[in-house]
Design a protein around this motif. Structure first.
Motif, PDB file in Angstrom:
ATOM      1  N   THR A 250      -9.482  33.171 -16.838  1.00  9.35           N
ATOM      2  CA  THR A 250      -8.371  32.706 -15.834  1.00  9.35           C
ATOM      3  C   THR A 250      -7.314  33.591 -15.984  1.00  9.35           C
ATOM      4  OG1 THR A 250      -7.290  30.672 -15.388  1.00  9.35           O
ATOM      5  CG2 THR A 250      -7.655  31.454 -17.798  1.00  9.35           C
ATOM      6  N   GLU A 251      -6.261  33.529 -15.269  1.00  8.99           N
ATOM      7  CA  GLU A 251      -4.949  34.325 -15.188  1.00  8.99           C
ATOM      8  C   GLU A 251      -3.906  33.400 -15.118  1.00  8.99           C
ATOM      9  OE1 GLU A 251      -2.645  37.219 -12.393  1.00  8.99           O
ATOM     10  OE2 GLU A 251      -5.006  36.906 -12.245  1.00  8.99           O
ATOM     11  N   TRP A 252      -2.822  33.510 -15.989  1.00  8.53           N
ATOM     12  CA  TRP A 252      -1.729  32.889 -16.032  1.00  8.53           C
ATOM     13  C   TRP A 252      -0.760  33.871 -15.866  1.00  8.53           C
ATOM     14  CZ3 TRP A 252      -1.402  29.786 -21.396  1.00  8.53           C
ATOM     15  CH2 TRP A 252      -2.653  28.794 -21.362  1.00  8.53           C
ATOM     16  N   LYS A 253       0.411  33.279 -14.961  1.00  9.76           N
ATOM     17  CA  LYS A 253       1.276  34.226 -14.589  1.00  9.76           C
ATOM     18  C   LYS A 253       2.536  33.917 -15.269  1.00  9.76           C
ATOM     19  CE  LYS A 253      -0.378  34.764  -9.823  1.00  9.76           C
ATOM     20  NZ  LYS A 253      -1.830  34.773 -10.169  1.00  9.76           N
ATOM     21  N   THR A 254       3.478  34.888 -15.839  1.00  8.42           N
ATOM     22  CA  THR A 254       4.799  34.715 -16.297  1.00  8.42           C
ATOM     23  C   THR A 254       5.607  35.196 -15.697  1.00  8.42           C
ATOM     24  OG1 THR A 254       4.214  36.427 -17.864  1.00  8.42           O
ATOM     25  CG2 THR A 254       3.686  34.395 -18.683  1.00  8.42           C
ATOM     26  N   ARG A 255       6.874  34.875 -15.719  1.00  7.71           N
ATOM     27  CA  ARG A 255       8.130  35.378 -15.275  1.00  7.71           C
ATOM     28  C   ARG A 255       9.288  35.197 -16.300  1.00  7.71           C
ATOM     29  NH1 ARG A 255       7.548  37.121 -10.010  1.00  7.71           N
ATOM     30  NH2 ARG A 255       9.743  37.280  -9.689  1.00  7.71           N
ATOM     31  N   ILE A 256      10.046  36.577 -16.665  1.00  7.17           N
ATOM     32  CA  ILE A 256      10.916  36.579 -17.657  1.00  7.17           C
ATOM     33  C   ILE A 256      12.165  36.701 -16.732  1.00  7.17           C
ATOM     34  CG2 ILE A 256      11.894  37.658 -19.684  1.00  7.17           C
ATOM     35  CD1 ILE A 256       8.915  38.021 -20.621  1.00  7.17           C
ATOM     36  N   TYR A 257      13.261  35.872 -17.100  1.00  6.43           N
ATOM     37  CA  TYR A 257      14.599  36.242 -16.508  1.00  6.43           C
ATOM     38  C   TYR A 257      15.576  36.319 -17.540  1.00  6.43           C
ATOM     39  CZ  TYR A 257      12.124  34.129 -12.339  1.00  6.43           C
ATOM     40  OH  TYR A 257      11.226  33.878 -11.441  1.00  6.43           O
TER      41      TYR A 257
ATOM     42  N   GLY B 109      -1.587  27.606 -13.470  1.00  7.66           N
ATOM     43  CA  GLY B 109      -2.491  27.367 -12.531  1.00  7.66           C
ATOM     44  C   GLY B 109      -2.587  25.868 -12.365  1.00  7.66           C
ATOM     45  N   THR B 110      -2.568  25.015 -13.543  1.00 10.10           N
ATOM     46  CA  THR B 110      -2.592  23.589 -13.550  1.00 10.10           C
ATOM     47  C   THR B 110      -1.415  22.798 -13.900  1.00 10.10           C
ATOM     48  OG1 THR B 110      -3.590  23.613 -15.858  1.00 10.10           O
ATOM     49  CG2 THR B 110      -5.342  23.448 -13.744  1.00 10.10           C
ATOM     50  N   SER B 111      -0.441  23.727 -14.723  1.00  4.31           N
ATOM     51  CA  SER B 111       0.860  23.310 -15.215  1.00  4.31           C
ATOM     52  C   SER B 111       1.770  24.375 -15.102  1.00  4.31           C
ATOM     53  CB  SER B 111       0.756  22.461 -16.542  1.00  4.31           C
ATOM     54  OG  SER B 111       0.396  23.608 -17.303  1.00  4.31           O
ATOM     55  N   ARG B 112       2.970  23.911 -15.310  1.00  6.78           N
ATOM     56  CA  ARG B 112       4.271  24.982 -15.287  1.00  6.78           C
ATOM     57  C   ARG B 112       5.142  24.557 -16.495  1.00  6.78           C
ATOM     58  NH1 ARG B 112       5.144  27.564  -9.723  1.00  6.78           N
ATOM     59  NH2 ARG B 112       6.768  28.416 -10.737  1.00  6.78           N
ATOM     60  N   LEU B 113       5.397  25.820 -17.230  1.00  6.45           N
ATOM     61  CA  LEU B 113       6.243  25.476 -18.531  1.00  6.45           C
ATOM     62  C   LEU B 113       7.348  26.303 -18.421  1.00  6.45           C
ATOM     63  CD1 LEU B 113       3.503  25.013 -21.352  1.00  6.45           C
ATOM     64  CD2 LEU B 113       4.807  23.150 -20.477  1.00  6.45           C
ATOM     65  N   THR B 114       8.437  26.062 -19.137  1.00  6.21           N
ATOM     66  CA  THR B 114       9.648  26.940 -19.422  1.00  6.21           C
ATOM     67  C   THR B 114      10.273  26.921 -20.706  1.00  6.21           C
ATOM     68  OG1 THR B 114      10.157  26.474 -17.146  1.00  6.21           O
ATOM     69  CG2 THR B 114      12.071  27.495 -18.125  1.00  6.21           C
ATOM     70  N   GLY B 115      10.176  28.359 -21.120  1.00  8.14           N
ATOM     71  CA  GLY B 115      10.660  28.453 -22.606  1.00  8.14           C
ATOM     72  C   GLY B 115      12.346  28.959 -22.340  1.00  8.14           C
ATOM     73  N   HIS B 116      13.030  28.896 -23.412  1.00  7.36           N
ATOM     74  CA  HIS B 116      14.572  29.109 -23.215  1.00  7.36           C
ATOM     75  C   HIS B 116      14.975  29.871 -24.449  1.00  7.36           C
ATOM     76  CE1 HIS B 116      15.319  26.974 -19.498  1.00  7.36           C
ATOM     77  NE2 HIS B 116      14.595  26.014 -20.046  1.00  7.36           N
ATOM     78  N   GLY B 117      15.670  30.938 -24.699  1.00  8.44           N
ATOM     79  CA  GLY B 117      16.438  31.463 -25.719  1.00  8.44           C
ATOM     80  C   GLY B 117      17.803  32.195 -25.470  1.00  8.44           C
ATOM     81  N   THR B 118      18.550  32.419 -26.670  1.00  9.96           N
ATOM     82  CA  THR B 118      19.620  32.831 -26.414  1.00  9.96           C
ATOM     83  C   THR B 118      20.085  33.887 -27.773  1.00  9.96           C
ATOM     84  OG1 THR B 118      20.560  30.436 -25.382  1.00  9.96           O
ATOM     85  CG2 THR B 118      22.196  32.172 -26.288  1.00  9.96           C
ATOM     86  N   ALA B 119      20.895  34.729 -27.350  1.00 14.25           N
ATOM     87  CA  ALA B 119      21.355  35.586 -28.533  1.00 14.25           C
ATOM     88  C   ALA B 119      22.565  35.737 -28.175  1.00 14.25           C
ATOM     89  CB  ALA B 119      20.574  36.885 -28.402  1.00 14.25           C
TER      90      ALA B 119
END
Length: 101
Positions: A5-12, A29-39
Protein backbone atom coordinates in the motif's frame (compact mmCIF):
# COMPACT_ATOMS: atom_id res chain seq x y z
CA UNK A 1 -0.21 -13.11 2.41
CA UNK A 2 1.38 -10.26 0.44
CA UNK A 3 0.31 -6.67 1.09
CA UNK A 4 1.43 -3.46 -0.56
CA UNK A 5 0.00 0.00 0.00
CA UNK A 6 1.03 3.62 -0.24
CA UNK A 7 0.47 6.26 2.42
CA UNK A 8 0.80 9.92 1.54
CA UNK A 9 2.23 12.55 3.88
CA UNK A 10 2.50 16.30 3.67
CA UNK A 11 4.56 18.43 6.01
CA UNK A 12 3.74 22.12 6.46
CA UNK A 13 6.15 24.46 8.26
CA UNK A 14 5.25 27.93 9.55
CA UNK A 15 7.63 30.37 11.22
CA UNK A 16 6.63 33.56 12.96
CA UNK A 17 7.98 35.53 15.92
CA UNK A 18 10.82 33.09 16.71
CA UNK A 19 8.40 30.14 16.78
CA UNK A 20 8.23 27.33 14.23
CA UNK A 21 5.05 25.29 13.96
CA UNK A 22 4.71 22.13 11.90
CA UNK A 23 1.64 20.21 10.78
CA UNK A 24 2.07 16.71 9.36
CA UNK A 25 -0.89 15.22 7.50
CA UNK A 26 -1.05 11.48 6.83
CA UNK A 27 -3.53 9.96 4.39
CA UNK A 28 -3.61 6.15 4.58
CA UNK A 29 -6.35 5.85 2.00
CA UNK A 30 -8.81 4.80 4.70
CA UNK A 31 -8.13 7.48 7.33
CA UNK A 32 -6.45 10.84 7.79
CA UNK A 33 -4.36 11.87 10.77
CA UNK A 34 -2.66 15.15 11.66
CA UNK A 35 0.38 15.59 13.90
CA UNK A 36 1.53 18.91 15.38
CA UNK A 37 4.87 20.14 16.66
CA UNK A 38 6.37 23.44 17.84
CA UNK A 39 9.86 24.80 18.44
CA UNK A 40 10.66 28.16 20.03
CA UNK A 41 13.95 30.00 19.67
CA UNK A 42 15.60 30.78 22.99
CA UNK A 43 16.28 34.55 23.05
CA UNK A 44 19.95 33.88 23.84
CA UNK A 45 20.46 31.42 20.94
CA UNK A 46 21.61 32.20 17.41
CA UNK A 47 18.72 32.26 14.93
CA UNK A 48 19.19 29.20 12.68
CA UNK A 49 15.79 28.52 11.06
CA UNK A 50 16.76 25.01 9.94
CA UNK A 51 17.13 23.92 13.57
CA UNK A 52 13.63 25.11 14.42
CA UNK A 53 12.28 23.36 11.32
CA UNK A 54 13.98 20.09 12.25
CA UNK A 55 12.92 20.17 15.89
CA UNK A 56 9.31 21.16 15.21
CA UNK A 57 9.03 18.55 12.43
CA UNK A 58 10.46 15.86 14.70
CA UNK A 59 7.92 16.73 17.37
CA UNK A 60 5.06 16.66 14.86
CA UNK A 61 6.19 13.25 13.59
CA UNK A 62 6.42 11.98 17.19
CA UNK A 63 2.88 13.22 17.78
CA UNK A 64 1.69 11.44 14.63
CA UNK A 65 3.55 8.25 15.62
CA UNK A 66 1.80 8.26 19.00
CA UNK A 67 -1.57 8.53 17.29
CA UNK A 68 -0.74 5.64 14.96
CA UNK A 69 0.37 3.47 17.88
CA UNK A 70 -2.84 4.16 19.82
CA UNK A 71 -4.93 3.23 16.77
CA UNK A 72 -2.89 0.06 16.16
CA UNK A 73 -3.19 -1.02 19.81
CA UNK A 74 -6.93 -0.33 19.79
CA UNK A 75 -7.22 -2.46 16.65
CA UNK A 76 -5.11 -5.21 18.27
CA UNK A 77 -7.50 -5.31 21.23
CA UNK A 78 -10.39 -5.45 18.76
CA UNK A 79 -9.04 -8.69 17.27
CA UNK A 80 -8.16 -10.21 20.64
CA UNK A 81 -4.40 -9.53 20.62
CA UNK A 82 -3.97 -7.12 23.51
CA UNK A 83 -0.68 -5.14 23.42
CA UNK A 84 1.80 -5.12 26.29
CA UNK A 85 0.99 -2.70 29.09
CA UNK A 86 3.95 -0.41 28.47
CA UNK A 87 3.71 -0.51 24.67
CA UNK A 88 2.92 3.22 24.39
CA UNK A 89 6.28 4.18 25.88
CA UNK A 90 8.66 5.89 23.44
CA UNK A 91 10.74 3.44 21.43
CA UNK A 92 14.47 3.99 21.33
CA UNK A 93 15.33 1.03 19.10
CA UNK A 94 19.00 0.92 18.27
CA UNK A 95 19.49 4.22 20.11
CA UNK A 96 18.85 2.62 23.51
CA UNK A 97 21.94 3.15 25.60
CA UNK A 98 23.62 5.36 23.00
CA UNK A 99 25.22 8.53 24.28
CA UNK A 100 23.98 11.81 22.81
CA UNK A 101 26.85 13.94 21.57
Amino acid sequence: MSHTTEWKTRIYLFEEDRTTKVRVELDTGTSRLTGHGTARLNPTDKDVPEIGDELAAARALENLAGQLKRIAYRDMVGVGAAPERDSLKPYGGWMLGAAVR
